[in-house]
Design a protein around this motif. Structure first.
Motif, PDB file in Angstrom:
ATOM      1  N   SER A 155     -16.831  -1.967  42.502  1.00 24.03           N
ATOM      2  CA  SER A 155     -15.938  -2.549  41.609  1.00 24.03           C
ATOM      3  C   SER A 155     -14.198  -2.529  42.052  1.00 24.03           C
ATOM      4  N   ASN A 196     -20.598   5.598  40.917  1.00 19.74           N
ATOM      5  CA  ASN A 196     -20.509   4.423  39.841  1.00 19.74           C
ATOM      6  C   ASN A 196     -21.937   4.099  39.328  1.00 19.74           C
ATOM      7  N   MET A 197     -23.011   4.448  40.062  1.00 16.64           N
ATOM      8  CA  MET A 197     -24.365   3.948  39.446  1.00 16.64           C
ATOM      9  C   MET A 197     -24.721   5.123  38.505  1.00 16.64           C
ATOM     10  N   VAL A 246     -24.223   6.474  34.569  1.00 14.22           N
ATOM     11  CA  VAL A 246     -23.620   6.385  33.283  1.00 14.22           C
ATOM     12  C   VAL A 246     -24.113   7.388  32.187  1.00 14.22           C
ATOM     13  N   GLU A 252     -21.427   5.016  27.646  1.00 11.60           N
ATOM     14  CA  GLU A 252     -20.987   4.119  28.344  1.00 11.60           C
ATOM     15  C   GLU A 252     -21.983   2.678  28.421  1.00 11.60           C
ATOM     16  N   ASP A 253     -21.276   1.523  28.005  1.00 10.79           N
ATOM     17  CA  ASP A 253     -22.111   0.294  28.069  1.00 10.79           C
ATOM     18  C   ASP A 253     -22.266   0.092  29.784  1.00 10.79           C
ATOM     19  N   TYR A 254     -23.235  -0.791  29.785  1.00  6.00           N
ATOM     20  CA  TYR A 254     -23.567  -1.231  31.350  1.00  6.00           C
ATOM     21  C   TYR A 254     -24.342  -2.480  31.249  1.00  6.00           C
ATOM     22  N   SER A 279     -33.445   5.307  34.798  1.00  9.95           N
ATOM     23  CA  SER A 279     -32.747   4.196  35.394  1.00  9.95           C
ATOM     24  C   SER A 279     -33.477   3.298  36.013  1.00  9.95           C
ATOM     25  N   SER A 294     -25.765  10.205  40.587  1.00  7.77           N
ATOM     26  CA  SER A 294     -24.813   9.984  41.566  1.00  7.77           C
ATOM     27  C   SER A 294     -25.183  10.715  42.842  1.00  7.77           C
ATOM     28  N   TYR A 305     -24.985  -4.867  39.049  1.00  8.26           N
ATOM     29  CA  TYR A 305     -25.059  -3.966  37.948  1.00  8.26           C
ATOM     30  C   TYR A 305     -23.548  -3.799  37.555  1.00  8.26           C
ATOM     31  N   LYS A 358     -20.742  -1.627  35.389  1.00  7.26           N
ATOM     32  CA  LYS A 358     -20.691  -0.197  34.401  1.00  7.26           C
ATOM     33  C   LYS A 358     -19.424  -0.409  33.518  1.00  7.26           C
ATOM     34  N   GLY A 359     -19.811  -0.110  32.316  1.00  7.34           N
ATOM     35  CA  GLY A 359     -18.594  -0.004  31.289  1.00  7.34           C
ATOM     36  C   GLY A 359     -18.406  -1.338  30.567  1.00  7.34           C
TER      37      GLY A 359
END
Length: 208
Positions: A23, A67-68, A70, A74-76, A102, A164, A189, A191-192
């Motif tokens: 990101s 960051n992997m 969530v 949280e949306d992803y 996941s 993580s 991927y 995240k958010g």
């Protein structure tokens, strides 16, 4: 993150690189961890490269990343192009290990993600398909789009997804089960964010 296959010297599998951009727009490269995962000039569009897995314990592994992971609030979005060579069990992505919510996997003909089962419709051999797996934190659902069309919804998704602390694998489960036989292209991927909220036209150019 975004997986991009880069062609080094074709056939020199040890030199093949797969770039992951995080990101912060920082590119990092890893070589295939086991076997002969390699970049191949075979994609669903234009001139670019995909990652080829021969179904014999080939995979790409990359280090743990906060960051992997969530949580349920949280949306992803996880999206990728997939071309399968057979209908055996497979794991596309695993960032938690055996039994991890996941995973994106197909086991005994059933597809799984986020601790639930989904139905992507008919997935034939020797054909490219675009998958988009979208978590709506407000509605506690995961929607699965195939070639831009909503195919399935997983309900009551409230727990944490991913880890993580454990290494991440592409093309096999962390414990070595379910190797993938085929090609993957532009696995991303996000995240958010729900990148897709309604039916859409799949990308026709490489993701950046």
């Amino acid at each position: 993150f975004l997986l991009k296959a880069k062609n080094a010297a074709y056939g020199n599998y040890a030199a093949q690189e797969f770039t992951f951009k995080d990101s912060a727009d920082t590119a990092r490269s890893w070589t295939a961890n086991v076997g002969d995962v390699h970049a191949d000039a075979f994609t669903p569009y234009s001139n670019d490269y995909s990652a080829h897995f021969d179904g014999s314990a080939d995979y790409i592994e990359f280090p743990a990343n906060a960051n992997m992971a969530v949580n349920g609030s949280e949306d992803y979005t996880i999206e990728f192009w997939m071309y399968q060579n057979d209908t055996t069990d497979l794991c596309i992505l695993d960032n938690q290990g055996a039994g991890g919510a996941s995973q994106i996997s197909r086991i005994a003909g059933n597809w799984y993600h986020a601790g639930g089962q989904f139905n992507p419709g008919t997935i034939n051999n020797y054909q490219w398909y675009h998958f988009a797996i979208v978590h709506d934190a407000t509605g506690n659902t995961v929607k699965v789009y195939v070639d831009g069309n909503l195919q399935s919804t997983i309900s009551n998704v409230t727990g944490a997804i991913g880890s993580s602390s454990g290494n991440n694998t592409i093309g096999i489960r962390n414990d070595g089960y379910y190797p993938f036989h085929g090609y993957l292209k532009d696995l991303r991927y996000v995240k958010g964010s729900q990148v897709y909220t309604t039916n859409f036209t799949p990308p026709t150019e490489p993701l950046t």
